[in-house]
Scaffold this motif. Structure first.
Motif, PDB file in Angstrom:
ATOM      1  N   SER A 103      29.250  11.269   6.470  1.00 16.53           N
ATOM      2  CA  SER A 103      30.461  11.119   5.665  1.00 16.53           C
ATOM      3  C   SER A 103      31.696  11.352   6.527  1.00 16.53           C
ATOM      4  CB  SER A 103      30.453  12.106   4.495  1.00 16.53           C
ATOM      5  OG  SER A 103      30.387  13.435   4.970  1.00 16.53           O
ATOM      6  N   ARG A 104      32.814  10.769   6.109  1.00 15.65           N
ATOM      7  CA  ARG A 104      34.052  10.897   6.864  1.00 15.65           C
ATOM      8  C   ARG A 104      34.737  12.239   6.633  1.00 15.65           C
ATOM      9  NH1 ARG A 104      34.699   5.443   4.948  1.00 15.65           N
ATOM     10  NH2 ARG A 104      34.434   3.945   6.637  1.00 15.65           N
ATOM     11  N   SER A 105      34.457  12.846   5.503  1.00 12.92           N
ATOM     12  CA  SER A 105      35.118  14.110   5.187  1.00 12.92           C
ATOM     13  C   SER A 105      34.070  15.147   4.816  1.00 12.92           C
ATOM     14  CB  SER A 105      36.100  13.926   4.027  1.00 12.92           C
ATOM     15  OG  SER A 105      35.419  13.477   2.870  1.00 12.92           O
ATOM     16  N   GLY A 106      34.452  16.409   4.929  1.00 13.06           N
ATOM     17  CA  GLY A 106      33.535  17.485   4.588  1.00 13.06           C
ATOM     18  C   GLY A 106      32.868  18.067   5.811  1.00 13.06           C
ATOM     19  N   SER A 107      32.816  19.386   5.865  1.00  9.46           N
ATOM     20  CA  SER A 107      32.219  20.068   7.014  1.00  9.46           C
ATOM     21  C   SER A 107      30.833  20.622   6.713  1.00  9.46           C
ATOM     22  CB  SER A 107      33.132  21.224   7.453  1.00  9.46           C
ATOM     23  OG  SER A 107      33.303  22.150   6.384  1.00  9.46           O
ATOM     24  N   PHE A 108      30.286  20.276   5.544  1.00 11.30           N
ATOM     25  CA  PHE A 108      28.979  20.810   5.160  1.00 11.30           C
ATOM     26  C   PHE A 108      28.081  19.669   4.698  1.00 11.30           C
ATOM     27  CE2 PHE A 108      25.999  23.377   2.617  1.00 11.30           C
ATOM     28  CZ  PHE A 108      25.783  24.418   3.500  1.00 11.30           C
ATOM     29  N   ALA A 109      28.086  18.570   5.440  1.00 10.88           N
ATOM     30  CA  ALA A 109      27.369  17.374   5.005  1.00 10.88           C
ATOM     31  C   ALA A 109      26.511  16.766   6.099  1.00 10.88           C
ATOM     32  CB  ALA A 109      28.359  16.333   4.489  1.00 10.88           C
ATOM     33  N   GLN A 110      26.225  17.501   7.169  1.00  9.91           N
ATOM     34  CA  GLN A 110      25.400  16.945   8.226  1.00  9.91           C
ATOM     35  C   GLN A 110      23.923  17.011   7.840  1.00  9.91           C
ATOM     36  OE1 GLN A 110      26.752  17.932  12.332  1.00  9.91           O
ATOM     37  NE2 GLN A 110      28.124  19.374  11.319  1.00  9.91           N
ATOM     38  N   VAL A 111      23.139  16.084   8.371  1.00 12.12           N
ATOM     39  CA  VAL A 111      21.712  16.004   8.081  1.00 12.12           C
ATOM     40  C   VAL A 111      20.950  15.889   9.401  1.00 12.12           C
ATOM     41  CG1 VAL A 111      22.030  14.956   5.816  1.00 12.12           C
ATOM     42  CG2 VAL A 111      21.832  13.485   7.828  1.00 12.12           C
ATOM     43  N   PRO A 112      19.658  16.237   9.415  1.00 12.97           N
ATOM     44  CA  PRO A 112      18.867  16.070  10.642  1.00 12.97           C
ATOM     45  C   PRO A 112      18.795  14.612  11.066  1.00 12.97           C
ATOM     46  CG  PRO A 112      17.739  17.496   9.064  1.00 12.97           C
ATOM     47  CD  PRO A 112      18.903  16.899   8.348  1.00 12.97           C
ATOM     48  N   VAL A 113      18.575  14.400  12.359  1.00 14.21           N
ATOM     49  CA  VAL A 113      18.560  13.046  12.904  1.00 14.21           C
ATOM     50  C   VAL A 113      17.449  12.214  12.278  1.00 14.21           C
ATOM     51  CG1 VAL A 113      18.286  11.676  15.000  1.00 14.21           C
ATOM     52  CG2 VAL A 113      19.590  13.810  15.070  1.00 14.21           C
ATOM     53  N   ASP A 114      16.236  12.773  12.153  1.00 17.22           N
ATOM     54  CA  ASP A 114      15.129  12.002  11.588  1.00 17.22           C
ATOM     55  C   ASP A 114      15.385  11.662  10.122  1.00 17.22           C
ATOM     56  OD1 ASP A 114      14.972  14.669  10.920  1.00 17.22           O
ATOM     57  OD2 ASP A 114      12.793  14.690  10.801  1.00 17.22           O
ATOM     58  N   GLN A 115      16.012  12.565   9.386  1.00 21.00           N
ATOM     59  CA  GLN A 115      16.347  12.276   7.997  1.00 21.00           C
ATOM     60  C   GLN A 115      17.388  11.167   7.898  1.00 21.00           C
ATOM     61  OE1 GLN A 115      17.568  15.699   5.731  1.00 21.00           O
ATOM     62  NE2 GLN A 115      18.244  14.485   3.986  1.00 21.00           N
ATOM     63  N   CYS A 116      18.329  11.165   8.824  1.00 15.71           N
ATOM     64  CA  CYS A 116      19.342  10.115   8.839  1.00 15.71           C
ATOM     65  C   CYS A 116      18.709   8.747   9.092  1.00 15.71           C
ATOM     66  CB  CYS A 116      20.386  10.425   9.911  1.00 15.71           C
ATOM     67  SG  CYS A 116      21.680   9.176  10.066  1.00 15.71           S
TER      68      CYS A 116
END
Length: 350
Positions: A103-116
């Protein structure tokens, strides 16, 4: 309600906890550890990620999760040595390069690479049935794999176009990245669910208040754990730490033991570890054991015999009456206060 229960627990835990409080504290610690691990990924905090992995390892060893114990130990062992062995990779990981920000905004929205990868390319490029059965010709399968990224790109563009046409007032990125847990319907369901759990705990056995006697009790059945099971449940993490340190010393530090040698299982006891319940029938003992295949057997019998299944299912088809007892032969635990409410409902007012 839930906050009040937790406050009672933490107050008791800090002033001399009983075994029930200690046991449930270990469960809360596991849940907190899992949430912290997710937080490390969401925020791209590499040091927190490694710390959580280290704290998980004793639980894997204690409860005989052999593959996690073996390979996650090596993973943690190598990651803590990255500053010396691979400083360049360590610098990138410290900058959050082990997860993806979609996402372009938000600092609590990262996901693992394999999940992405699963949520983007694999999801957009998959077909009905996947690669299984798509073709018997190796060339066709190879073309299907080589063109996967192109199909994913086309599918993604079609999805983006559909979202734009669906709503021009809402940004495309926000619509694609909205989490289902934040929907109004889900938020309205969460609070009643919490209240249900709190009511059940307070009606049966509340582990966060004083218990007499001070023993480890199963919330569902009311069974008191034996001394051996109580010792295993309360000392699981300490036992796991001992096994972890031994594995690191023998298999990684000194290589005294080959890495792929079997890891001995601890087989710690729990509430399910107990002798099989037996009953005496015609001067012989039989073990109380429910038959999962009884419904399938009845259907087979009904095809060749005249069996009234509707009448048959009015009986308790098992070794015990299910309304009164559990599968292990113990009496079913109920909320006795409900009986008073039923009696008051069925009694006419004077």
């Amino acid at each position: 309600h839930s906050s009040g229960v937790c406050n009672n627990f933490f107050t008791r835990h800090t002033t001399g906890a009983g075994v029930m409080s200690v046991f449930w504290q270990s469960y809360l610690d596991m849940v907190s550890l899992l949430l912290t691990f997710l937080r490390a990924t969401r925020q791209g905090d590499w040091l927190l990620h490694v710390s959580c992995v280290q704290q998980m390892l004793p639980w894997f060893f204690a409860y005989d999760r052999v593959n996690y114990s073996r390979y996650l130990s090596v993973y943690w062992w190598q990651m803590v040595r990255l500053p010396e062995t691979h400083p360049g990779a360590y610098k990138q990981l410290m900058e959050g390069e082990f997860c993806v920000q979609r996402s372009r905004s938000g600092s609590f929205a990262q996901v693992p690479v394999d999940q992405c990868i699963e949520q983007t390319m694999n999801r957009d490029s998959k077909t009905k049935g996947g690669i299984v059965g798509i073709s018997l010709r190796p060339g066709a399968v190879q073309r299907w794999i080589v063109t996967a990224h192109e199909r994913a790109s086309i599918a993604g563009a079609c999805n983006d176009l559909a979202l734009v046409l669906h709503s021009e007032t809402q940004s495309l990125q926000d619509k694609r990245m909205r989490h289902k847990e934040l929907s109004s319907a889900r938020l309205q369901r969460d609070e009643p669910d919490v209240l249900k759990i709190t009511n059940v705990i307070e009606a049966w056995v509340n582990p966060f208040i004083e218990q007499e006697p001070d023993a480890l009790v199963n919330l569902g059945s009311g069974i008191i754990a034996s001394e051996d099971i109580q010792r295993d449940l309360l000392g699981a993490y300490s036992q796991g730490e001992i096994l972890l340190n031994k594995f690191l010393t023998d298999h990684l530090e000194t290589s005294r033991v080959p890495f792929f040698d079997p890891i001995p299982r601890v087989k710690l006891g729990n509430f399910s570890t107990k002798a099989m319940a037996k009953v005496k029938v015609v001067k012989r003992d039989i073990v109380l054991k429910a038959d999962r295949a009884i419904f399938a057997r009845l259907l087979v019998v009904a095809q060749t015999r005249s069996v009234n299944l509707h009448k048959l299912f009015t009986y308790s088809l098992g070794p015990i009456p299910w309304l009164l007892a559990n599968a292990d032969g113990t009496l079913a635990k109920t909320v006795k206060s409900r009986l008073l409410g039923l009696m008051e409902t069925g009694t006419p007012s004077a």
